[in-house]
Design a protein around this motif. Sequence first.
Motif, PDB file in Angstrom:
ATOM      1  N   GLY A   1      40.860  24.102  22.294  1.00 11.68           N
ATOM      2  CA  GLY A   1      40.349  24.478  20.968  1.00 11.68           C
ATOM      3  C   GLY A   1      39.158  25.418  20.978  1.00 11.68           C
ATOM      4  N   GLN A   2      38.760  25.880  22.148  1.00  7.17           N
ATOM      5  CA  GLN A   2      37.597  26.765  22.268  1.00  7.17           C
ATOM      6  C   GLN A   2      38.026  28.229  22.180  1.00  7.17           C
ATOM      7  OE1 GLN A   2      34.079  25.997  22.848  1.00  7.17           O
ATOM      8  NE2 GLN A   2      34.126  28.128  22.229  1.00  7.17           N
ATOM      9  N   ARG A   3      37.292  29.013  21.383  1.00 11.12           N
ATOM     10  CA  ARG A   3      37.570  30.452  21.322  1.00 11.12           C
ATOM     11  C   ARG A   3      36.946  31.136  22.536  1.00 11.12           C
ATOM     12  NH1 ARG A   3      35.553  32.994  16.151  1.00 11.12           N
ATOM     13  NH2 ARG A   3      33.994  31.349  16.197  1.00 11.12           N
ATOM     14  N   VAL A   4      37.687  32.058  23.130  1.00 11.03           N
ATOM     15  CA  VAL A   4      37.223  32.743  24.346  1.00 11.03           C
ATOM     16  C   VAL A   4      37.393  34.253  24.181  1.00 11.03           C
ATOM     17  CG1 VAL A   4      37.545  33.003  26.849  1.00 11.03           C
ATOM     18  CG2 VAL A   4      37.870  30.771  25.791  1.00 11.03           C
ATOM     19  N   VAL A   5      36.352  34.992  24.572  1.00 10.37           N
ATOM     20  CA  VAL A   5      36.422  36.458  24.596  1.00 10.37           C
ATOM     21  C   VAL A   5      36.193  36.898  26.036  1.00 10.37           C
ATOM     22  CG1 VAL A   5      35.375  38.601  23.765  1.00 10.37           C
ATOM     23  CG2 VAL A   5      35.531  36.643  22.235  1.00 10.37           C
TER      24      VAL A   5
ATOM     25  N   MET B   1      32.421  22.917  30.567  1.00 10.71           N
ATOM     26  CA  MET B   1      31.557  23.321  29.454  1.00 10.71           C
ATOM     27  C   MET B   1      31.986  22.612  28.173  1.00 10.71           C
ATOM     28  SD  MET B   1      30.817  27.149  28.046  1.00 10.71           S
ATOM     29  CE  MET B   1      29.702  27.583  29.371  1.00 10.71           C
ATOM     30  N   GLY B   2      30.999  22.126  27.403  1.00  9.93           N
ATOM     31  CA  GLY B   2      31.295  21.427  26.156  1.00  9.93           C
ATOM     32  C   GLY B   2      31.800  22.373  25.080  1.00  9.93           C
ATOM     33  N   PHE B   3      32.381  21.781  24.043  1.00  5.76           N
ATOM     34  CA  PHE B   3      32.939  22.573  22.943  1.00  5.76           C
ATOM     35  C   PHE B   3      31.817  23.189  22.112  1.00  5.76           C
ATOM     36  CE2 PHE B   3      34.550  23.140  18.657  1.00  5.76           C
ATOM     37  CZ  PHE B   3      35.723  23.842  18.902  1.00  5.76           C
ATOM     38  N   GLN B   4      31.994  24.430  21.687  1.00  7.84           N
ATOM     39  CA  GLN B   4      31.034  25.072  20.793  1.00  7.84           C
ATOM     40  C   GLN B   4      31.772  25.931  19.767  1.00  7.84           C
ATOM     41  OE1 GLN B   4      28.945  26.870  24.171  1.00  7.84           O
ATOM     42  NE2 GLN B   4      29.436  28.891  23.358  1.00  7.84           N
ATOM     43  N   THR B   5      31.146  26.084  18.598  1.00  5.87           N
ATOM     44  CA  THR B   5      31.811  26.811  17.504  1.00  5.87           C
ATOM     45  C   THR B   5      31.878  28.312  17.761  1.00  5.87           C
ATOM     46  OG1 THR B   5      29.698  26.792  16.340  1.00  5.87           O
ATOM     47  CG2 THR B   5      31.330  25.136  15.681  1.00  5.87           C
ATOM     48  N   LYS B   6      30.830  28.843  18.398  1.00  2.00           N
ATOM     49  CA  LYS B   6      30.826  30.278  18.730  1.00  2.00           C
ATOM     50  C   LYS B   6      31.760  30.534  19.912  1.00  2.00           C
ATOM     51  CE  LYS B   6      26.164  31.349  17.126  1.00  2.00           C
ATOM     52  NZ  LYS B   6      24.792  31.731  17.545  1.00  2.00           N
ATOM     53  N   PRO B   7      32.369  31.721  19.982  1.00  2.94           N
ATOM     54  CA  PRO B   7      33.245  31.991  21.127  1.00  2.94           C
ATOM     55  C   PRO B   7      32.458  32.141  22.433  1.00  2.94           C
ATOM     56  CG  PRO B   7      33.040  33.942  19.736  1.00  2.94           C
ATOM     57  CD  PRO B   7      32.350  32.829  19.014  1.00  2.94           C
ATOM     58  N   ILE B   8      33.069  31.727  23.531  1.00  6.13           N
ATOM     59  CA  ILE B   8      32.476  31.923  24.858  1.00  6.13           C
ATOM     60  C   ILE B   8      32.825  33.343  25.304  1.00  6.13           C
ATOM     61  CG2 ILE B   8      32.590  31.224  27.294  1.00  6.13           C
ATOM     62  CD1 ILE B   8      33.317  28.399  26.297  1.00  6.13           C
ATOM     63  N   VAL B   9      31.816  34.121  25.677  1.00  4.75           N
ATOM     64  CA  VAL B   9      32.056  35.502  26.135  1.00  4.75           C
ATOM     65  C   VAL B   9      31.985  35.511  27.662  1.00  4.75           C
ATOM     66  CG1 VAL B   9      31.356  37.919  25.949  1.00  4.75           C
ATOM     67  CG2 VAL B   9      31.013  36.383  24.011  1.00  4.75           C
TER      68      VAL B   9
END
Length: 203
Positions: free
Chosen positions: A31-35, A1-9
Amino acid sequence: MGFQTKPIVIDARGHLLGRLAAIVAKTTLQGQRVVVVRCEGINISGNFYRNKLKYLDFLRKRMNTNPSRGPYHFRAPSKIFWRTVRGMLPHKLHRGKEALERLKVYEGVPPPYDKMKRLVVPSALRVLRLKPRRKYCQLSRLSHEVGWKYQTVVATLEKRRKLKSGIYYKRKVAEKKLLDKAKKNVSEKLKPYQQVIEAYGYH
């Protein structure tokens, strides 16, 4: 999955603990935020009794002179998952610390995330990775039997959330039907205008 500013839930229900942790660890390092939500639904391969023995063995590992100095034995499913991810990160280095800060873990689906799209990780799903007759256990049951006190509380809150989301979904479907019906009703009246718009190259 590509980088995105919003966190991946990520909805953790039905995923294998180690496989999901490995993917989450790598994603946070990039560098990706993950929830991660619904951590109580995570599965562990191997039967329950074997996994409980492993955890009880882990509980015995403590500092002899002052146990309050660690190692700390988390009981909550979310914290067990968090600790698993930490073991896969260079958490004593700066980049590892930052990666760990990008990760958030929860039991159930708390308010901001219950309205967001939740994803699954196919390469970590139990139904795809574990052979059909292999034994596995639920992380919530393991946590409950080693001292987690909130299994029933989380189950009650989840029941309430599912009920609310079911009502919302029914209303959404009904609204979509009405919108489709309205579009069908006015399509004949809009035909001449649509032809003019299409003549200018807009579709």
